[in-house]
Design an enzyme around this catalytic site. Structure first.
Site, mmCIF file in Angstrom:
data_model
loop_
_atom_site.group_PDB
_atom_site.id
_atom_site.type_symbol
_atom_site.label_atom_id
_atom_site.label_comp_id
_atom_site.label_asym_id
_atom_site.label_seq_id
_atom_site.Cartn_x
_atom_site.Cartn_y
_atom_site.Cartn_z
ATOM 1 N N GLU A 90 0.617 -1.419 0.386
ATOM 2 C CA GLU A 90 0.003 0.383 0.060
ATOM 3 C C GLU A 90 0.995 1.486 -0.069
ATOM 4 O OE1 GLU A 90 -1.212 -2.249 2.963
ATOM 5 O OE2 GLU A 90 -3.186 -2.570 1.996
ATOM 6 N N CYS A 105 2.867 8.580 1.819
ATOM 7 C CA CYS A 105 3.641 7.181 3.073
ATOM 8 C C CYS A 105 3.911 6.412 2.293
ATOM 9 C CB CYS A 105 1.946 7.476 4.035
ATOM 10 S SG CYS A 105 2.685 6.560 5.333
ATOM 11 N N CYS A 112 6.319 -7.426 7.496
ATOM 12 C CA CYS A 112 7.535 -6.422 8.222
ATOM 13 C C CYS A 112 7.899 -7.781 9.397
ATOM 14 C CB CYS A 112 7.219 -5.811 8.839
ATOM 15 S SG CYS A 112 7.795 -4.370 9.843
ATOM 16 N N CYS A 116 4.835 -5.678 15.878
ATOM 17 C CA CYS A 116 4.658 -5.573 16.396
ATOM 18 C C CYS A 116 3.234 -5.697 16.979
ATOM 19 C CB CYS A 116 4.565 -3.860 16.841
ATOM 20 S SG CYS A 116 6.107 -2.945 16.069
ATOM 21 N N CYS A 119 0.252 -3.778 15.302
ATOM 22 C CA CYS A 119 0.451 -3.065 14.124
ATOM 23 C C CYS A 119 -0.269 -4.580 13.270
ATOM 24 C CB CYS A 119 1.729 -3.049 13.248
ATOM 25 S SG CYS A 119 1.930 -2.817 11.882
ATOM 26 N N CYS A 331 -2.393 4.454 10.124
ATOM 27 C CA CYS A 331 -1.258 4.714 10.939
ATOM 28 C C CYS A 331 -1.805 2.935 10.843
ATOM 29 C CB CYS A 331 -1.087 4.839 11.527
ATOM 30 S SG CYS A 331 0.192 6.189 11.451
HETATM 31 N N1 SAH Z 1 8.263 0.134 11.089
HETATM 32 C C1 SAH Z 1 8.736 1.388 11.112
HETATM 33 C C2 SAH Z 1 7.360 2.347 10.304
HETATM 34 C C3 SAH Z 1 6.205 1.826 9.921
HETATM 35 S S1 SAH Z 1 4.534 2.342 11.070
HETATM 36 C C4 SAH Z 1 7.691 2.096 12.557
HETATM 37 O O1 SAH Z 1 7.384 1.184 13.055
HETATM 38 O O2 SAH Z 1 8.010 3.148 13.017
HETATM 39 C C5 SAH Z 1 4.550 3.419 10.881
HETATM 40 C C6 SAH Z 1 4.081 4.007 12.187
HETATM 41 O O3 SAH Z 1 2.431 3.728 12.085
HETATM 42 C C7 SAH Z 1 4.825 3.558 13.752
HETATM 43 O O4 SAH Z 1 4.697 4.173 14.491
HETATM 44 C C8 SAH Z 1 3.447 2.701 13.995
HETATM 45 O O5 SAH Z 1 4.150 2.580 15.403
HETATM 46 C C9 SAH Z 1 2.589 3.000 13.948
HETATM 47 N N2 SAH Z 1 1.362 2.459 14.039
HETATM 48 C C10 SAH Z 1 1.353 1.060 14.182
HETATM 49 N N3 SAH Z 1 0.348 0.156 14.357
HETATM 50 C C11 SAH Z 1 -0.771 1.542 14.371
HETATM 51 C C12 SAH Z 1 -1.575 1.055 14.779
HETATM 52 N N4 SAH Z 1 -2.413 0.293 15.039
HETATM 53 N N5 SAH Z 1 -2.682 3.067 15.296
HETATM 54 C C13 SAH Z 1 -1.449 3.474 15.019
HETATM 55 N N6 SAH Z 1 -0.438 3.858 14.625
HETATM 56 C C14 SAH Z 1 0.158 2.409 14.422
HETATM 57 FE FE1 SF4 Z 2 7.066 -3.310 11.035
HETATM 58 FE FE2 SF4 Z 2 4.295 -2.357 12.001
HETATM 59 FE FE3 SF4 Z 2 6.078 -2.597 13.480
HETATM 60 FE FE4 SF4 Z 2 6.264 -0.481 12.312
HETATM 61 S S1 SF4 Z 2 4.472 -1.399 13.664
HETATM 62 S S2 SF4 Z 2 8.468 -2.555 12.366
HETATM 63 S S3 SF4 Z 2 5.353 -1.750 10.251
HETATM 64 S S4 SF4 Z 2 5.607 -4.824 12.837
#
Ligand code: SAH
Ligand code: SF4
Length: 340
Positions: A90, A105, A112, A116, A119, A331
């Site tokens: 995306e 973005c 990934c 996390c 996410c 996000c």
């Molecule tokens: N992998 C990188 C960049 C992609 S994620 C990172 O983790 O920084 C971009 C942002 O979206 C990150 O700060 C991530 O923690 C946040 N994010 C992920 N899941 C989310 C969610 N469910 N709600 C809000 N922000 C989220």
């Molecule tokens: Fe990967 Fe999502 Fe964690 Fe960013 S927030 S490092 S995209 S798993």
């Protein structure tokens, strides 16, 4: 077949040289790709039709397909793009009403590995890295489709950019040199890959580093992000200090706010303490629901309370506006699938 998108001027010159054309032709093609964002070689109307036919035998503009395009009620556009091997990522275009900025973005990986807990991308696991052209192509696709010029780029789509640093750096160079987007308008967001943060510090670039911190202590961060067991907050703190000393740049701390988990007044105090000697702005991100966990978004009152506590510590604090949530473009909602 050569793909023209993503090539720099010298690489385009190699093609025009092989076709026995002048260097000026290469400059024209370069402009059509990066400044006018054409879809087809036939749209390059200042090239003779004879030369266009020769060029078409050896090159195409792009081999990326827009598989799905969704437009949110707030103007955010989400694209699901398909590469020739069938993998999809995306890319999101955000417009902010009160500014002329157009922010893309972009994704840096398919899936990934960091996984996390909050996410949607992480839930897919890691599929593969994108090469720099596939990163550049995301922005070109947006420009081609909308006819607009992207002004800012954030590496906040799918993937962990610092685990694909070579390609990310090459793409940033192209954004800088070919798209003429200043380094200060490029932001790389990371979950905190300590050795790579140090590597970035050595490069001394003008771009912005954003760190997804999301917790004020080790135990909470460990619950949210497995990566904390590899590079913990103490290590991160050292790496951030090193980065700031080396580059002189202010970093952005991203802090996800999840109801009753990391949004309490104690957390705010602990966070302020952790960041007291870190030159940073703080970006609070209210949690966006994804299907696969039971975290909740805090109330607006507790978001504002957290914000003002952080402001008391002397930092600049912003709350990230939710963009495109109605099309799952916000996000953490990017899963790389047509339907989540
Ligand atoms: N992998 C990188 C960049 C992609 S994620 C990172 O983790 O920084 C971009 C942002 O979206 C990150 O700060 C991530 O923690 C946040 N994010 C992920 N899941 C989310 C969610 N469910 N709600 C809000 N922000 C989220
Ligand atoms: Fe990967 Fe999502 Fe964690 Fe960013 S927030 S490092 S995209 S798993």
């Amino acid at each position: 077949m050569k793909i023209l998108s993503g090539l720099n001027l010298e690489e385009i010159q190699q093609i025009t040289d092989e076709l026995g054309a002048s260097k000026f032709r290469a400059r024209q093609i370069h402009n059509w790709i990066y400044l006018k964002s054409v879809k087809e070689i036939d749209e390059m109307t200042d090239l003779s039709s004879k030369f266009r036919d020769e060029l078409k035998k050896v090159a195409v503009v792009t081999d990326i397909k827009i598989k799905v395009k969704q437009v949110s009620s707030d103007g955010t556009i989400k694209y699901l793009l398909e590469f020739p091997d069938g993998e999809c990522v995306e890319t999101v275009l955000m417009r902010f009403d009160n500014r002329s900025n157009l922010t893309a973005c972009v994704s840096s990986q398919v899936g990934c590995a960091v996984n996390c807990s909050f996410c949607a991308t992480g839930k897919r696991g890691f599929i593969r890295n994108l090469d720099y052209k596939e990163i550049v192509e995301q922005v070109l696709t947006i420009q081609r489709d909308t006819g607009l010029k992207v002004t800012n780029i954030v590496f906040m789509g799918q993937g962990e950019p610092l685990l694909n640093l070579d390609n990310v750096l090459k793409a940033m160079k192209i954004f800088n040199e070919n798209f003429q987007i200043g380094a200060r308008r490029l932001t790389v967001s990371t979950s905190g890959i300590v050795p790579k943060i140090k590597e970035l510090a050595e490069l001394d670039m003008q771009s912005t580093l954003a760190l997804s911190l999301h917790a004020s202590n080790h135990e909470t961060r460990l619950k949210l992000m497995q990566i904390e067991s590899k590079y913990d907050m103490t290590e991160l703190h050292k790496a951030l200090k090193y980065y700031i000393e080396k580059t002189g740049r202010r970093i952005t701390i991203e802090y996800l706010l999840i109801k009753d988990l990391n949004d309490t007044m104690d957390c705010a105090k602990e966070l302020a303490h952790y960041l007291k000697d870190i030159k940073c702005n703080i970006n609070l991100i209210p949690y966006n629901p994804t299907a696969k966990n039971d975290y909740q978004r805090p109330s607006n009152n507790s978001i504002m309370r957290f914000k003002s506590l952080m402001e008391h510590s002397g930092k600049k604090v912003t709350v990230r506006l939710e963009r495109g949530a109605d099309i799952d473009a916000a996000c953490g909602q990017l899963s790389g699938k047509a339907k989540a």
